[in-house]
Write an enzyme that holds these catalytic residues in place. Sequence first.
Site: not given
Length: 491
Positions: A257-258, A47, A110
């Site tokens: 994001d993934n 992420c 993040h």
Amino acid sequence: LVLCSFLQMGWGDLGAFGEPSKETPNLDQMASEGMLFMDFYTANPLCSPSRAALLTGRLPVRNGFYTTNGHARNAYTPQDIVGGIPDSELLLPELLKKAGYVNKIIGKWHLGHRPQFHPLKHGFDEWFGSPNCHFGPYDNKAVPNIPVYRDWEMIGRYYEDFKIDLKTGEANLTQIYLQEALDFISRQQASQQPFFLYWAIDATHAPVYASKHFLGSSQRGLYGDAVREIDDSVGKILKHLQKLGISENTFVFFTSDNGAALISAPKQGGSNGRFLCGKQTTFEGGMREPAIAWWPGHIPAGGVSHQLGNVMDLFTTSLSLAGLQPPSDRQIDGIDLLPAILQGKLIDRPIFYYRGNEMMAVRVGLYKAHYWTWSNSWEEYSKGIDFCPGQNVSGVTTHTQEEHTTLPLLFHLGRDPGEKYPLSFASEEYQGVMERISAVVQQHKETMVPGVPQFNVCDKAVMNWSPPGCEKLGKCLQPPESNPKKCFWPH
């Protein structure tokens, strides 16, 4: 401009992409009114590097979101990382300010949790959310709970002030994040301000959570409850834009994001459809994402695009929408998707699959060549950590890092989306395709200038002990003495 990027939601989690329970009516309607991207990718199967790529338009190996501590390791989930987004990087909200945009991030940042990495120092005007995911709960002696911020200062911590019940999975966070989004949109519409909303909520990241109204409502268990609440929230955001009369002036893009984290499956993991493996890997399940573009009056309804897309394209496309050019003093990996979205054009471009500092694979057209394969280590696998549960493909889902640079494994993703049947090395098809792919890879590597790796050094003293605002709440904690060490990544 609204970009909705969710944590580890898989390609197969939405009804529009074939999920059989059909529990995402709002996202499915969004797809029917907009455009589905069937071949849309993240820039990294983890992420944090993926989010750095989205906001800079650059591969993580360029913007520094990688480690050189161990070949092809992913990185950045713990709090003790010393690095973050470098000041030298130009983020999307910084550039949008030039066109008068007001920018807000809701949810997970993040991109670094130390003060110099704060999102309001990198172009955002408002923030409601956290620097990391909702890990914990911790005992606040060895590791502090993650703080939740409003703008410059923390207003509490997960589990202490923002409750998540680990037994039932109940938490009201998605509803809080939804209301933040609706209020922000209303304020900007009232002041006639162009705005950028980055809605990055984390309900589908383990430990998965949903609010009381949605608990037990899905055939898919708690993970399905979280997906249903996200679907409901996206529906409310779209309806709010329509109610305010600004939907035809607002471009909305939904993605992840993934890939779904199959390590958490089946109770807390999603679905990557027909694709191989999941989060943490550079197989299709780790990096191909659900993606929907919505812009009433501009995007033809019911469109399906096979344009090879990437989260980095959202950087370039957003700038194009704002009438801005991307920076010319650095390599930008994202392309402008507007010709594909508005005119149905197909733009020829490769997709590079990085894991840490290594280019693991590349896709050109319908072909994907693996230069390295690795799921996770035998040491982890023997402890029950499996990124590809129920999906063992001999010679492909390897538990040691296997190099194939001399003879890459080649797959035709149209005929074999699950990456189960490598083409024969001796075939004419293999020889012809690899000649083309090799030229693309050679050019890419010749021009690659890696950024300074941000994830090499860890130090417990930089954890979220005393974030800004903690003194007002009486929630400051005493950090240990600084003791920087080389970070160790098992996968």
